[in-house]
Design a protein around this motif. Structure first.
Motif, PDB file in Angstrom:
ATOM      1  N   ASN A 111       0.804  -1.230   0.000  1.00 53.27           N
ATOM      2  CA  ASN A 111       0.000   0.000   0.000  1.00 53.27           C
ATOM      3  C   ASN A 111       0.835   1.277   0.000  1.00 53.27           C
ATOM      4  O   ASN A 111       0.431   2.292   0.563  1.00 53.27           O
ATOM      5  N   LEU A 114      -1.004   4.295  -1.345  1.00 56.86           N
ATOM      6  CA  LEU A 114      -1.907   4.952  -0.391  1.00 56.86           C
ATOM      7  C   LEU A 114      -1.127   5.730   0.673  1.00 56.86           C
ATOM      8  O   LEU A 114      -1.572   6.791   1.118  1.00 56.86           O
ATOM      9  N   LEU A 115       0.023   5.227   1.066  1.00 55.20           N
ATOM     10  CA  LEU A 115       0.879   5.964   1.997  1.00 55.20           C
ATOM     11  C   LEU A 115       1.326   7.280   1.363  1.00 55.20           C
ATOM     12  O   LEU A 115       1.305   8.331   2.009  1.00 55.20           O
ATOM     13  N   ASP A 116       1.713   7.229   0.109  1.00 53.77           N
ATOM     14  CA  ASP A 116       2.140   8.442  -0.592  1.00 53.77           C
ATOM     15  C   ASP A 116       0.995   9.448  -0.683  1.00 53.77           C
ATOM     16  O   ASP A 116       1.193  10.651  -0.473  1.00 53.77           O
ATOM     17  N   TRP A 118      -1.534   9.638   1.363  1.00 57.84           N
ATOM     18  CA  TRP A 118      -1.750  10.110   2.742  1.00 57.84           C
ATOM     19  C   TRP A 118      -0.733  11.187   3.100  1.00 57.84           C
ATOM     20  O   TRP A 118      -1.082  12.207   3.700  1.00 57.84           O
ATOM     21  N   LYS A 119       0.528  10.992   2.726  1.00 54.94           N
ATOM     22  CA  LYS A 119       1.554  12.005   3.001  1.00 54.94           C
ATOM     23  C   LYS A 119       1.188  13.333   2.345  1.00 54.94           C
ATOM     24  O   LYS A 119       1.302  14.384   2.961  1.00 54.94           O
ATOM     25  N   HIS A 121      -1.816  14.305   1.536  1.00 58.57           N
ATOM     26  CA  HIS A 121      -3.006  14.799   2.237  1.00 58.57           C
ATOM     27  C   HIS A 121      -2.600  15.554   3.509  1.00 58.57           C
ATOM     28  O   HIS A 121      -3.174  16.595   3.829  1.00 58.57           O
ATOM     29  N   LEU A 122      -1.606  15.051   4.219  1.00 62.37           N
ATOM     30  CA  LEU A 122      -1.162  15.693   5.457  1.00 62.37           C
ATOM     31  C   LEU A 122      -0.295  16.926   5.230  1.00 62.37           C
ATOM     32  O   LEU A 122      -0.266  17.825   6.072  1.00 62.37           O
ATOM     33  N   PHE A 159     -10.602   8.912  -4.601  1.00 61.93           N
ATOM     34  CA  PHE A 159     -10.443  10.148  -3.833  1.00 61.93           C
ATOM     35  C   PHE A 159     -10.828  11.391  -4.629  1.00 61.93           C
ATOM     36  O   PHE A 159     -10.814  12.497  -4.088  1.00 61.93           O
ATOM     37  N   THR A 166     -10.121  15.142  -0.543  1.00 61.42           N
ATOM     38  CA  THR A 166      -9.177  15.313   0.562  1.00 61.42           C
ATOM     39  C   THR A 166      -8.436  16.628   0.323  1.00 61.42           C
ATOM     40  O   THR A 166      -8.847  17.430  -0.513  1.00 61.42           O
TER      41      THR A 166
END
Length: 176
Positions: A111, A114-116, A118-119, A121-122, A159, A166
């Motif tokens: 995943n 998805l981690l990328d 999420w990064k 997104h943050l 997304f 997001t």
């Protein structure tokens, strides 16, 4: 036409913005570079079982720097408990920026795509993600290749449905 595939995912209200046009122009330059002659041959040659994404990254590091990307940017997540997070590359662009991540063997298995996402997104400094993934991923010499590009595009498209928006205004998925 570049042999590098590119899928652009964008939130509806940013699609006609000048900001998005600037990001899209950077993406086109990167795609043209990655898909051109010797670079395309080199990336294909390095996309072999057991190879790391770092090998792929090194092939275009200087070009990414020339575009304005910084490699292994630190401090982008200083406001978070997990402040050690960092992208492969970061490019500031006006009031926003672009995170670029290069994946190979663990793209969907672990995943990492998805981690990328999420990064990005943050990240308060970047609302755009460039994600480079293989179109033909072989985990070992006899394995049937998996098209990570199609899988990642399908996963990230979710997304960019208005009810799922997001902080990531746009994602550019490059298939090498």
């Amino acid at each position: 036409m570049s042999p590098v595939q590119l899928t652009v995912l964008v939130q509806g209200w940013y699609e006609s913005s000048e900001e998005f046009a600037q990001v899209a122009a950077v993406a086109e330059r990167l795609r043209d570079h990655l898909g051109g002659g010797e670079m395309a041959r080199l990336v294909t040659e390095l996309n072999q079982p057991g190879a790391s994404s770092a090998l792929i990254q090194r092939t275009f590091l200087q070009f990414a720097r020339d575009l304005g990307f910084r490699d292994e940017s630190k401090g982008l997540f200083a406001e978070y408990d997990n402040s050690a997070l960092r992208p492969d590359y970061f490019m500031p662009l006006g009031a926003t920026g672009i995170l670029m991540e290069v994946e190979r063997g663990k793209t969907t298995i672990n995943n990492m795509d998805l981690l990328d996402f999420w990064k990005c997104h943050l990240c308060e400094h970047a609302q755009y993600l460039f994600l480079l993934v293989p179109t033909a991923l072989r985990q070992n010499p006899v394995a049937r290749p998996r098209n990570e590009y199609i899988a990642v595009t399908r996963r990230l498209r979710t997304f960019f449905v208005p009810r799922n928006y997001t902080n990531v205004r746009g994602a550019f998925v490059f298939g090498y």
